[in-house]
Each structure stands twice: as C-alpha cells, then as structure tokens.
Motif scaffolding. Structure first.
Motif, PDB file in Angstrom:
ATOM      1  N   ARG A   1     -11.650 -34.314 -16.315  1.00 26.20           N
ATOM      2  CA  ARG A   1     -12.974 -34.651 -16.844  1.00 26.20           C
ATOM      3  C   ARG A   1     -13.401 -33.668 -17.932  1.00 26.20           C
ATOM      4  O   ARG A   1     -14.584 -33.561 -18.241  1.00 26.20           O
ATOM      5  CB  ARG A   1     -13.988 -34.674 -15.704  1.00 26.20           C
ATOM      6  CG  ARG A   1     -13.644 -35.670 -14.597  1.00 26.20           C
ATOM      7  CD  ARG A   1     -14.784 -35.812 -13.611  1.00 26.20           C
ATOM      8  NE  ARG A   1     -15.909 -36.525 -14.204  1.00 26.20           N
ATOM      9  CZ  ARG A   1     -17.104 -36.629 -13.622  1.00 26.20           C
ATOM     10  NH1 ARG A   1     -17.329 -36.046 -12.452  1.00 26.20           N
ATOM     11  NH2 ARG A   1     -18.076 -37.290 -14.214  1.00 26.20           N
ATOM     12  N   THR A   2     -12.437 -32.964 -18.495  1.00 26.28           N
ATOM     13  CA  THR A   2     -12.723 -32.007 -19.561  1.00 26.28           C
ATOM     14  C   THR A   2     -12.450 -32.628 -20.925  1.00 26.28           C
ATOM     15  O   THR A   2     -11.378 -33.195 -21.147  1.00 26.28           O
ATOM     16  CB  THR A   2     -11.858 -30.745 -19.409  1.00 26.28           C
ATOM     17  OG1 THR A   2     -12.155 -30.110 -18.160  1.00 26.28           O
ATOM     18  CG2 THR A   2     -12.128 -29.761 -20.538  1.00 26.28           C
TER      19      THR A   2
ATOM     20  N   ILE B   1     -23.502 -32.265 -18.303  1.00 30.89           N
ATOM     21  CA  ILE B   1     -22.107 -31.921 -18.563  1.00 30.89           C
ATOM     22  C   ILE B   1     -22.017 -30.407 -18.723  1.00 30.89           C
ATOM     23  O   ILE B   1     -22.795 -29.797 -19.462  1.00 30.89           O
ATOM     24  CB  ILE B   1     -21.560 -32.680 -19.796  1.00 30.89           C
ATOM     25  CG1 ILE B   1     -20.069 -32.398 -19.997  1.00 30.89           C
ATOM     26  CG2 ILE B   1     -22.357 -32.379 -21.057  1.00 30.89           C
ATOM     27  CD1 ILE B   1     -19.391 -33.343 -20.998  1.00 30.89           C
ATOM     28  N   ILE B   2     -21.117 -29.788 -17.990  1.00 26.22           N
ATOM     29  CA  ILE B   2     -20.951 -28.330 -18.026  1.00 26.22           C
ATOM     30  C   ILE B   2     -20.412 -27.930 -19.402  1.00 26.22           C
ATOM     31  O   ILE B   2     -19.403 -28.473 -19.856  1.00 26.22           O
ATOM     32  CB  ILE B   2     -20.007 -27.858 -16.913  1.00 26.22           C
ATOM     33  CG1 ILE B   2     -20.582 -28.227 -15.543  1.00 26.22           C
ATOM     34  CG2 ILE B   2     -19.765 -26.358 -17.022  1.00 26.22           C
ATOM     35  CD1 ILE B   2     -21.914 -27.598 -15.223  1.00 26.22           C
ATOM     36  N   THR B   3     -21.091 -26.969 -20.044  1.00 23.83           N
ATOM     37  CA  THR B   3     -20.797 -26.690 -21.451  1.00 23.83           C
ATOM     38  C   THR B   3     -20.681 -25.188 -21.745  1.00 23.83           C
ATOM     39  O   THR B   3     -21.643 -24.542 -22.152  1.00 23.83           O
ATOM     40  CB  THR B   3     -21.887 -27.315 -22.352  1.00 23.83           C
ATOM     41  OG1 THR B   3     -22.016 -28.707 -22.047  1.00 23.83           O
ATOM     42  CG2 THR B   3     -21.538 -27.162 -23.826  1.00 23.83           C
TER      43      THR B   3
ATOM     44  N   LEU C   1     -17.309 -17.963 -17.326  1.00 23.12           N
ATOM     45  CA  LEU C   1     -16.365 -19.082 -17.328  1.00 23.12           C
ATOM     46  C   LEU C   1     -15.980 -19.462 -15.892  1.00 23.12           C
ATOM     47  O   LEU C   1     -15.929 -20.649 -15.546  1.00 23.12           O
ATOM     48  CB  LEU C   1     -15.114 -18.720 -18.135  1.00 23.12           C
ATOM     49  CG  LEU C   1     -15.274 -18.616 -19.652  1.00 23.12           C
ATOM     50  CD1 LEU C   1     -13.966 -18.144 -20.293  1.00 23.12           C
ATOM     51  CD2 LEU C   1     -15.698 -19.953 -20.264  1.00 23.12           C
ATOM     52  N   ALA C   2     -15.706 -18.458 -15.071  1.00 19.19           N
ATOM     53  CA  ALA C   2     -15.328 -18.732 -13.681  1.00 19.19           C
ATOM     54  C   ALA C   2     -16.479 -19.397 -12.926  1.00 19.19           C
ATOM     55  O   ALA C   2     -16.265 -20.348 -12.152  1.00 19.19           O
ATOM     56  CB  ALA C   2     -14.921 -17.434 -12.990  1.00 19.19           C
ATOM     57  N   ALA C   3     -17.696 -18.945 -13.154  1.00 20.36           N
ATOM     58  CA  ALA C   3     -18.857 -19.526 -12.480  1.00 20.36           C
ATOM     59  C   ALA C   3     -19.078 -20.964 -12.925  1.00 20.36           C
ATOM     60  O   ALA C   3     -19.464 -21.824 -12.112  1.00 20.36           O
ATOM     61  CB  ALA C   3     -20.094 -18.680 -12.758  1.00 20.36           C
ATOM     62  N   LEU C   4     -18.848 -21.231 -14.189  1.00 20.38           N
ATOM     63  CA  LEU C   4     -19.009 -22.602 -14.695  1.00 20.38           C
ATOM     64  C   LEU C   4     -17.941 -23.526 -14.109  1.00 20.38           C
ATOM     65  O   LEU C   4     -18.218 -24.693 -13.794  1.00 20.38           O
ATOM     66  CB  LEU C   4     -18.945 -22.614 -16.223  1.00 20.38           C
ATOM     67  CG  LEU C   4     -20.148 -21.980 -16.936  1.00 20.38           C
ATOM     68  CD1 LEU C   4     -19.862 -21.826 -18.423  1.00 20.38           C
ATOM     69  CD2 LEU C   4     -21.408 -22.814 -16.716  1.00 20.38           C
ATOM     70  N   GLY C   5     -16.723 -23.018 -13.974  1.00 23.64           N
ATOM     71  CA  GLY C   5     -15.679 -23.811 -13.341  1.00 23.64           C
ATOM     72  C   GLY C   5     -16.037 -24.164 -11.911  1.00 23.64           C
ATOM     73  O   GLY C   5     -15.852 -25.303 -11.462  1.00 23.64           O
TER      74      GLY C   5
ATOM     75  N   GLU D   1     -20.646 -29.596  -8.343  1.00 22.74           N
ATOM     76  CA  GLU D   1     -21.545 -30.694  -8.698  1.00 22.74           C
ATOM     77  C   GLU D   1     -20.797 -31.962  -9.122  1.00 22.74           C
ATOM     78  O   GLU D   1     -21.423 -32.975  -9.425  1.00 22.74           O
ATOM     79  CB  GLU D   1     -22.464 -30.255  -9.848  1.00 22.74           C
ATOM     80  CG  GLU D   1     -23.399 -29.104  -9.494  1.00 22.74           C
ATOM     81  CD  GLU D   1     -24.574 -29.547  -8.653  1.00 22.74           C
ATOM     82  OE1 GLU D   1     -24.755 -30.769  -8.462  1.00 22.74           O
ATOM     83  OE2 GLU D   1     -25.332 -28.664  -8.188  1.00 22.74           O
ATOM     84  N   SER D   2     -19.470 -31.890  -9.160  1.00 21.56           N
ATOM     85  CA  SER D   2     -18.651 -33.027  -9.601  1.00 21.56           C
ATOM     86  C   SER D   2     -19.089 -33.525 -10.984  1.00 21.56           C
ATOM     87  O   SER D   2     -19.423 -34.695 -11.177  1.00 21.56           O
ATOM     88  CB  SER D   2     -18.731 -34.176  -8.588  1.00 21.56           C
ATOM     89  OG  SER D   2     -17.820 -35.213  -8.922  1.00 21.56           O
ATOM     90  N   LEU D   3     -19.062 -32.591 -11.949  1.00 19.94           N
ATOM     91  CA  LEU D   3     -19.540 -32.886 -13.292  1.00 19.94           C
ATOM     92  C   LEU D   3     -18.424 -32.753 -14.325  1.00 19.94           C
ATOM     93  O   LEU D   3     -17.484 -31.971 -14.140  1.00 19.94           O
ATOM     94  CB  LEU D   3     -20.680 -31.938 -13.672  1.00 19.94           C
ATOM     95  CG  LEU D   3     -22.010 -32.134 -12.931  1.00 19.94           C
ATOM     96  CD1 LEU D   3     -22.987 -31.034 -13.315  1.00 19.94           C
ATOM     97  CD2 LEU D   3     -22.596 -33.512 -13.238  1.00 19.94           C
ATOM     98  N   PRO D   4     -18.552 -33.492 -15.416  1.00 19.83           N
ATOM     99  CA  PRO D   4     -17.602 -33.332 -16.515  1.00 19.83           C
ATOM    100  C   PRO D   4     -17.847 -32.011 -17.249  1.00 19.83           C
ATOM    101  O   PRO D   4     -18.856 -31.337 -17.031  1.00 19.83           O
ATOM    102  CB  PRO D   4     -17.898 -34.533 -17.419  1.00 19.83           C
ATOM    103  CG  PRO D   4     -19.325 -34.870 -17.128  1.00 19.83           C
ATOM    104  CD  PRO D   4     -19.547 -34.543 -15.682  1.00 19.83           C
TER     105      PRO D   4
END
Length: 433
Positions: free
Chosen positions: A205-206, A140-142, A154-158, A164-167
C-alpha cells in the motif's frame, strides 16, 4: 464521449500557488527557495482554505476524481484540505507531511518525532470523524521523504501505518543529490529503498513518488514488497531530475501510476502528465539509441556525488548500445498505455482497482464527459463563438481519425475545456458552463 477518469497518485495541494515557478533550481535548492516558505505560510487557516479550495476545484475541472494529496506539516491545515475534498465530492487520500530531521528548515519542521506522530494521529482521528467509512476521504501516512525524517520517526510511522491499516506515500530516488543525502544520513542501509523497507514503510500500500534513478536491486526490492511507483514526468523534466524508465519498471512487474507533482509539475492536469509521459519515453528511447559506449557498468549510483551506497557493488545492467532497434522502440509508451497509467494504473497504485479506473459492472461511476470539436477539410471556419466551436476547443477532429487517433488528439491537444462534466460515485461534481 464518456471516459474513465484520471487518478492522481502524487500531488502537493499546498504548493498549488507555486505552479510554473522553478527558477534555475534543482530539487533540494527548489525546496529551500520556493516550497518550504509557501508551505509554512499555510498554518494560517484562511490561506490554507483559499489555496486548497482552488487546488481541488482545478483538479476536478481537469476530470480528476481521485487524488493522493500531500498537505503541510500543520495538522489543522491538513484537516482543512480533508474537509474541502469531502464537501467537493472528490475521493482523496490526505497526508500530513512528517518532517522532524535537522535537514529541514528550523522554522518548518516537527519539534520531535513524538510531536510528529501526535499531530499525524490528530489528522487520522479527524478524518475518521468526517468520513468513518472512508467512502471518499482516507488518511495516508506521509513521511515527506527519507531525509526529512529521523530514523525514530520513520520507524514510528511504519508502526502507525500497520496499526491503523493505512496506505503510505513518500518520495524516492528523484534526484542524484537527494540520493547522496539519503546515503549520508542513513549509512547503515544499502539503498534508498532499503531505508524505507528497514522501517516497515515499503508495503503493497506504499506509493513511491518519482523512482527516476532506482538501481536493479531497489527495483527488485520494490517488486518483492509490492510497492508502487508514481511516475511524475512533468516535474522530473521541469526540475531537471531525469528520465524515468517506465517501460523497464512495467517489464519488471512494478505497478505504475501517474502524478502531476504540483508544483514541481506546472499543471494540475493528469492529461498533461500523460502526454509528458509519452514524450519522455520517446526522448529516453532516442537517448538510449544515441548513447556512446561506456567503460563502466550502467549503474546510476556510480555517478552520484561521494558515491553513495558505495559499499554495495553495483549490479550491472545491459548497456543501451546492446539493445536492438526493437528494444528502443519498446521504450516508447503508446497513447493507450499513457492513458492506462492515468486511470487503471493510478487506481491500482491506490488499491482502488476494484472500484474505479475502468467501466466494469459493479464498479463506482467515476466518469467524465469529454467533448471534442469536429470539422472537415472543406468546412468553412465558423464566425460564431461559444463552447461548441473550434476556437474554444483545443482538440479538433477532422473526420479522418480512427478511434486511436481520436484518443491521441485528446491526450496531446486536450485540456480542461474538453471536460464538460465530471462524476464521482455517481454524483455530479463539476460541469462546464
């Protein structure tokens, strides 16, 4: 009796040793004094394994089959948590904390946004290797919270979350000083929620932890984007963050689950979070009822330090004094609603409502066997000790309770001693001797 099982939507596994330690701090000071030093020490694999093993065992003991975990910023340590969850049979979302901003301690931050993404990708790859089909564990992206990250990160994580289609999990509007810090660090955005939205981090998914002080515009944006709120009432009370208006969130169509937020919360039990959710809602009801008239609009940002986001005119909300007695009563959450937040609500927050959270045909067998002791007004106390006797069971039925009252007894009086067995996807993962 069999009960559907709780789902944690917000817990910091790495903070488990600090459970019950708050000092006299509010959020930002508490992070500096207690949290960051502990987390940074878990780069040591032996320490990480010890802490995570104990935390996962405790959550399973309390009946939790699914948890959204925050680990540390250390990739190998994060992978240790994932391995422990998989071996223990607990369904889990595992997040490496991203934190490259200079607002983090110099000794506990990512070297750069590039380094942060590289380490996050390492955890994603390793968790995929452990469980290719995401049967139990999922990355899960955190972003820890907005102030811990630069805009670049933040932009890179988005982008990574979409690729990766991750929450996604993070924090929002937990504390007034935190909100002020966000406004200072991100002056080009209208609100805390807008910061996340502007970096493609506000999605269906956030899961946003806390949401205590959201403005009307932020709530509307969160609803529009389909993001979810993890209500953490124990932590909000213990760190003096505030009283989250859960009824308002629900009435406005925002999905809400429960989080323990260990170690801001003192207990790894979602049952404790459910009872505190009920208590907080009752307290909020009485505060609204007893509020004195205010000459200014009831808007959270108007009282924050340095008036963050002041360029945006506040959207007035109805004064609590304009509410009827029936409105005040509705602010209170019922036992059934609190247990719903702990089960179905949590499953919806994590996109698992088709798998868990209820007993429906075709769903996975996530369940706990709950035992409540029983007696009567005329029965003599037993002198025998053991797991089936009242002195070892905190929730006792007296033969006068209906079903709703039995649930209330369990929620308000129960703990892990009532949980006899726990199953995840049909596998027995905990049994009390």
């Amino acid at each position: 009796m069999f009960k559907d099982t709780p789902t944690y939507t917000h817990i910091h596994a790495c903070q488990y040793p600090n459970s019950g330690i708050f000092g006299e701090s509010t959020l930002l000071c508490w992070l500096e004094k207690y949290t960051f030093p502990l987390e940074s020490s878990l780069y040591d694999p032996s320490k990480a394994k010890n802490v995570y093993s104990r935390c996962v065992a405790a959550t399973l003991r309390h009946g939790t089959t699914t948890a959204a975990y925050y680990a540390t910023r250390d990739a190998p340590s994060t992978n240790i948590l994932a391995k422990i969850c998989l071996e223990a049979g607990q369904r889990a979302f595992i997040g490496r904390c991203n934190m490259d901003s200079e607002s983090n301690p110099e000794t506990y931050r990512d070297a750069s946004s590039t380094a942060a993404i590289k380490d996050t990708q390492k955890t994603i790859t390793e968790i995929k290797r452990m469980d290719p089909d995401r049967t139990l564990i999922c990355p899960i992206i955190t972003p820890r919270y907005a102030p811990s990250c630069t805009s670049t990160l933040l932009a890179a994580l988005g982008t990574l979350a979409h690729k990766e289609s991750l929450p996604i999990q993070t924090h929002i509007s937990e504390n007034p000083d935190e909100i002020a810090l966000v406004a200072k660090l991100f002056p080009d955005y209208d609100s805390y929620a807008a910061v996340y939205d502007g970096h493609r981090l506000l999605t269906p998914r956030t899961v946003l932890g806390h949401g205590v002080h959201l403005s009307p515009a932020e709530r509307a944006l969160i609803k529009q984007k389909g993001a979810k709120i993890s209500h953490c009432p124990v932590s909000n009370s213990c760190i003096s963050s505030g009283l989250c208006p859960v009824r308002q969130l629900l009435d406005e169509g925002i999905e809400v689950g429960l989080g323990t937020d260990v170690s801001g919360g003192y207990s790894p039990s979602v049952l404790a979070a459910a009872r505190e959710a009920a208590i907080v809602s009752r307290l909020l009801s009485s505060v609204q009822r007893d509020s004195k008239p205010s000459k200014k609009p009831h808007h959270i940002t108007s009282d924050l330090p340095d008036n963050p986001f002041s360029k945006i005119p506040p959207v007035p909300e109805p004064s609590p004094l304009h509410k009827t007695n029936e409105d005040h009563q509705r602010t209170r959450l019922t036992v059934e609603e609190c247990l719903h937040l702990a089960t179905v609500g949590g499953a919806r927050c994590l996109g698992l409502e088709h798998k868990i959270g209820a007993f429906e045909v075709g769903m996975e067998w996530d369940a706990q066997l709950v035992h409540l002791s029983s007696t009567s007004l005329t029965e003599e106390p037993s002198t025998t000790t053991g797991a089936d006797h009242d002195e070892d069971n905190p929730a006792t039925l007296w033969g006068r309770e209906n079903w709703s009252e039995k649930m209330a007894k369990w929620m308000f009086c129960g703990d892990d001693r009532n949980t006899r067995s726990v199953w995840v996807r049909g596998r027995l993962v905990h049994q009390r001797d």
